[in-house]
Design a protein around this motif. Structure first.
Motif, PDB file in Angstrom:
ATOM      1  N   ARG A 215       0.700  -1.039  -0.138  1.00 57.64           N
ATOM      2  CA  ARG A 215      -0.183  -0.384   0.280  1.00 57.64           C
ATOM      3  C   ARG A 215       0.950   1.118   0.184  1.00 57.64           C
ATOM      4  O   ARG A 215       0.738   2.328  -0.729  1.00 57.64           O
ATOM      5  CB  ARG A 215      -0.753  -0.177   1.450  1.00 57.64           C
ATOM      6  N   TRP A 216       2.010   1.370   0.853  1.00 56.69           N
ATOM      7  CA  TRP A 216       3.130   2.364   0.636  1.00 56.69           C
ATOM      8  C   TRP A 216       3.686   2.527  -0.515  1.00 56.69           C
ATOM      9  O   TRP A 216       4.382   4.082  -1.601  1.00 56.69           O
ATOM     10  CB  TRP A 216       3.366   2.361   1.680  1.00 56.69           C
ATOM     11  N   ASP A 219       1.361   4.425  -2.850  1.00 57.68           N
ATOM     12  CA  ASP A 219       1.008   5.675  -2.916  1.00 57.68           C
ATOM     13  C   ASP A 219       2.521   6.548  -2.864  1.00 57.68           C
ATOM     14  O   ASP A 219       2.374   8.346  -3.600  1.00 57.68           O
ATOM     15  CB  ASP A 219       0.817   6.036  -1.082  1.00 57.68           C
ATOM     16  N   GLN A 222       2.328   6.407  -6.743  1.00 60.49           N
ATOM     17  CA  GLN A 222       1.313   8.051  -6.972  1.00 60.49           C
ATOM     18  C   GLN A 222       2.398   9.689  -7.108  1.00 60.49           C
ATOM     19  O   GLN A 222       2.235  10.233  -7.903  1.00 60.49           O
ATOM     20  CB  GLN A 222       0.373   7.957  -6.071  1.00 60.49           C
ATOM     21  N   HIS A 223       2.912   9.400  -5.481  1.00 67.85           N
ATOM     22  CA  HIS A 223       3.757  10.771  -5.868  1.00 67.85           C
ATOM     23  C   HIS A 223       4.817  10.718  -7.021  1.00 67.85           C
ATOM     24  O   HIS A 223       5.216  11.740  -7.605  1.00 67.85           O
ATOM     25  CB  HIS A 223       4.805  10.922  -4.340  1.00 67.85           C
TER      26      HIS A 223
END
Length: 592
Positions: A215-216, A219, A222-223
């Motif tokens: 999950r991280w 993230d 996405q960044h």
């Protein structure tokens, strides 16, 4: 604030910038001499004169090339020295500001964003000062000098080239103004990615343990996607600007070639003048080409300055008081220190920056010299806030905190903290040796003093078993030590300081039962030698305290010795003991 920082940095490196400009002008002059030599030689060939007459021009060109190579090397050294001076000065200012901000830091700013400003942001600005500003100076002076020489040879050529020379930087300035938000977007995306990445690296073990890595990672991806999009937008804008600028430069040379060829055919221009104008036309745009290559530094600096300016403009949560001497503008000057070190919290109300709830409300507490006071209570009761105010990481909104009868706000931070030693719940160790970390609070301490402090903290045997003893590296953040070793090393560091006031925030965290008992025995021996304020969660660690103060919702509920509070019917302390005893039994019996 931003303008003042820019002016201050410019003043600090202005002489080095001038040195770089001088070297750039020397290199530009050598290019002109090379052009003059080649024009001479080519004119001889066109006249069909003996080739020997072309030799002086060729020698002049070769000499200019040779000397220019040395000057280019010297110019690079000067630019590098300028860049290093700039980075050292700006980073020193940023570090000093971070120290002034203290533990409160900048509310709302993540550590990764601050790290980016201090590292990547400074690197970006270094290019602006060491590359762009010297190139700007060379362009202004060098282009003007070449145009003046051309005006002496042929005013028409000089006039045409002057128009194109003015058009090229003007187009770049207009383009930059239009595309400035793109540069700011790159740094904003970079800051967000850096902050997320730093969080992931610092919490990698936790992410793995809870199976949250995927999950991280999503993230982070996405960044990274946002950063890629912003970077590609910036790249497109840069390439378009470069292409347009190059078109203007080549268009100027092509226009001069076409115009002067027609003038030569009409008999309005001599052949030597044509050769000289063509060769010098390139030298008009050479400084502008160099300026164009460095122009991205202006563009990126616009995005880099903003977070640095915000950091430098941030007001610290606490500050040194003004000097008591009349007319002295320097804060933090030495003032008479109070003779004693009794502690008093007088109707203190405090909340953390940006928070609405009070951490402490009308809180009052007296601690006599040499007294051992323990603060207990549920999480969020305000225990750690009391310690933070005593160390003056923050100032209360109402009320006062006093040391020896003197308001802490009247003492300089250096004076105040020279009387205090601190053991935080999560001890922070610096990369380096064991001895280096111990000497943080007592730089001149000898080996014998280190041994005594570590023996008192119960970590001496662990250090002796290390390959290099007190010279053994602890790793980044103390990564080579266990949690218990780090905590005991922090306690030894505080004991070595031999301060009048010892502040401990959960000192038994990460300690096993034997190490905890040893640490509590050491603290009991300090009773009367220094004032001790200990924040505790494990109630078995506060039994030997002179006074136990129970906190709830930012205020004092009750206080007394362990025996007094434990035997008092319906006391909050007894309820805490009962709850902790049940929790211990549940853990020993396993989950239900």
């Amino acid at each position: 604030m931003l303008r003042s920082i820019q002016v201050q940095m410019l003043r600090d490196v202005r002489l080095r910038i001038a040195q770089c400009i001088v070297w750039g002008l020397v290199v530009q002059a050598l290019y002109v001499l090379q052009g003059l030599g080649l024009a001479w030689a080519m004119a001889v060939v066109l006249r069909q004169a003996p080739l020997a007459q072309a030799l002086p021009g060729l020698l002049l060109a070769l000499a200019a090339i040779a000397v220019r190579a040395v000057c280019v090397w010297a110019a690079e050294l000067a630019a590098d020295a300028l860049g290093q001076r700039f980075k050292a000065r700006l980073r020193a200012d940023i570090l000093a500001q971070m120290v002034r901000l203290g533990p409160a830091g900048m509310p709302g700013q993540r550590n990764g964003a601050l790290q980016l400003a201090a590292v990547a942001g400074v690197e970006t600005l270094e290019s602006y000062y060491s590359r762009y500003l010297p190139a700007l100076g060379v362009a202004l002076l060098g282009v003007a000098a070449v145009l003046a020489l051309l005006a002496w040879v042929d005013p028409v050529t000089a006039g045409v080239l002057a128009l194109f020379a003015l058009a090229q930087p003007l187009i770049e300035l207009l383009w930059m103004r239009r595309q400035m938000p793109v540069a700011s977007g790159v740094f904003a995306a970079m800051a967000a990615f850096a902050a997320a990445l730093l969080d992931a690296l610092q919490g990698l073990v936790t992410l793995k343990a809870f199976g949250a890595s995927a999950r991280w990672r999503d993230d982070l991806a996405q960044h990274a996607s946002h950063l890629r999009t912003a970077s590609m937008d910036a790249l497109r804008a840069t390439l378009a600007r470069t292409g347009l600028s190059t078109l203007v430069g080549l268009g100027g040379i092509a226009t001069v070639l076409a115009l002067n060829t027609a003038r030569l055919a009409a008999g309005d221009l001599a052949a030597p003048a044509l050769l000289l104008s063509l060769l010098l036309a390139r030298e008009v745009f050479r400084p502008l080409d160099r300026l164009e290559k460095a122009f991205h530094a202006v563009w990126m600096a616009a995005g880099a300055w903003e977070p640095i300016a915000q950091l430098m403009a941030a007001a610290p949560a606490v500050a040194d008081p003004p000097c008591p001497a009349p007319g002295c503008p320097t804060p933090g000057c030495p003032v008479p220190m109070p003779a004693g070190h009794a502690i008093a919290f007088e109707k203190v109300s405090f909340r953390y920056p940006g928070a609405e709830a009070w951490a402490l409300k009308d809180f009052s507490l007296q601690i006599a010299e040499g007294e051992f006071v323990a603060l207990v209570g549920a999480s969020g009761a305000g225990k750690s806030s009391v310690a933070a105010l005593l160390l003056r990481f923050f100032d209360p909104e109402h009320g006062s905190v006093r040391l020896g009868g003197c308001d802490l706000r009247e003492l300089s931070l250096a004076q105040l903290r020279s009387r205090m030693a601190w053991v935080p719940q999560d001890s922070s160790l610096l990369a380096g040796s064991v001895a280096r970390n111990l000497r943080l609070g007592q730089p001149g301490a000898g080996l014998q003093a280190l041994q005594q402090a570590t023996l008192a903290a119960g970590v001496a045997e662990d250090i002796q078993r290390m390959p290099q003893g007190y010279d053994s590296p602890v790793g980044e953040g103390g990564s080579r030590l266990s949690g218990g070793q780090r905590q005991r090393l922090a306690l030894a560091r505080a004991l070595l300081r031999d301060a009048a006031v010892l502040v401990l925030d959960e000192p038994s965290a990460h300690l096993d039962a034997a190490a905890q008992a040893h640490a509590m025995q050491t603290l009991a021996q300090l009773r009367g030698h220094c004032s001790i304020l200990m924040v505790a969660h494990r109630l078995e660690t506060v039994r030997d305290a002179d006074r136990i103060v129970v906190l709830a919702q930012g205020g004092v509920v009750e206080e007394g010795s362990h025996s007094e509070l434990a035997q008092r019917p319906g006391s909050a302390y007894a309820s805490l003991m009962a709850a902790q005893r049940l929790e211990t039994q549940r853990l020993k019996g396993g989950p239900r």
